[in-house]
Design an enzyme around this catalytic site. Structure first.
Site, PDB file in Angstrom:
ATOM      1  N   HIS A  88       0.652  -1.142  -0.010  1.00 26.36           N
ATOM      2  CA  HIS A  88       0.039   0.048  -0.021  1.00 26.36           C
ATOM      3  C   HIS A  88       0.755   1.188  -0.002  1.00 26.36           C
ATOM      4  O   HIS A  88       0.343   2.356  -0.052  1.00 26.36           O
ATOM      5  CB  HIS A  88      -1.231   0.090   1.182  1.00 26.36           C
ATOM      6  CG  HIS A  88      -0.203  -0.072   2.535  1.00 26.36           C
ATOM      7  ND1 HIS A  88       0.363  -1.115   3.150  1.00 26.36           N
ATOM      8  CD2 HIS A  88       0.127   1.081   3.394  1.00 26.36           C
ATOM      9  CE1 HIS A  88       1.294  -0.664   4.125  1.00 26.36           C
ATOM     10  NE2 HIS A  88       0.923   0.572   4.356  1.00 26.36           N
ATOM     11  N   HIS A 143       1.439   6.972  -0.714  1.00 27.74           N
ATOM     12  CA  HIS A 143       0.547   6.095  -0.192  1.00 27.74           C
ATOM     13  C   HIS A 143      -0.465   5.883  -0.949  1.00 27.74           C
ATOM     14  O   HIS A 143      -1.474   6.588  -1.152  1.00 27.74           O
ATOM     15  CB  HIS A 143       0.459   6.776   1.302  1.00 27.74           C
ATOM     16  CG  HIS A 143      -0.021   5.816   2.335  1.00 27.74           C
ATOM     17  ND1 HIS A 143      -1.149   5.277   2.457  1.00 27.74           N
ATOM     18  CD2 HIS A 143       0.656   5.472   3.461  1.00 27.74           C
ATOM     19  CE1 HIS A 143      -1.372   4.470   3.400  1.00 27.74           C
ATOM     20  NE2 HIS A 143      -0.197   4.477   4.081  1.00 27.74           N
TER      21      HIS A 143
END
Length: 149
Positions: free
Chosen positions: A57, A72
């Site tokens: 992620h 992110h």
């Protein structure tokens, strides 16, 4: 000045619009955020450098000047335990700007109840170290997001 480019296509919304105070209050660092297009895509490196942190992620690329840029992919996506994310590089790899790092689908993240908004953050930087920060408007992968002095 290091130029930091968008790791994906979507709409720049700025960090203040990120639904997580760690990013919206710039606790991690200054930068901007992208609300990505809702289709399968590849998140690409925003700078030339070395992948110093890599998770399904999120990833950090460090350039030769010591600038670390965090990408992110979504908010609270660590809770997905890697489901829906395919790593295309390894930690320690040297990457070039625009090189694919992670394959993912923002629509799947949203369907799982998470925000697909992607902060792009200059780590260990002060807000005045950045210039020409893009806070709104459509962007494509590779478009300039900010300069880092």
């Amino acid at each position: 000045m290091t130029s930091v480019t968008s790791p994906l296509a979507g709409r720049a919304i700025g960090l203040a619009a990120v639904p997580d105070p760690v990013f919206s209050d710039a606790m991690v660092g200054p930068g901007t955020a992208i609300d990505p297009v809702r289709e399968p895509s590849e998140a690409v490196s925003p700078i030339d450098g070395i992948v110093v942190s890599l998770h399904p992620h999120a990833f950090v690329v460090l350039d030769s000047e010591g600038h670390g840029v965090l990408t992110h992919l979504g908010i609270d996506t660590v809770q997905l335990n890697g489901t829906g994310f395919d790593l295309l590089v390894a930690k320690g790899d040297t990457v070039t700007r625009g090189q694919a790092v992670v394959r993912w689908n923002p629509a799947d993240v949203e369907a799982a109840g998470k925000s697909p908004v992607c902060p792009v953050v200059a780590l260990d930087a002060s807000a005045d170290a950045l210039a020409d920060v893009v806070l709104d408007g459509e962007v494509k992968a590779g478009d300039a997001l900010f300069g880092w002095r």
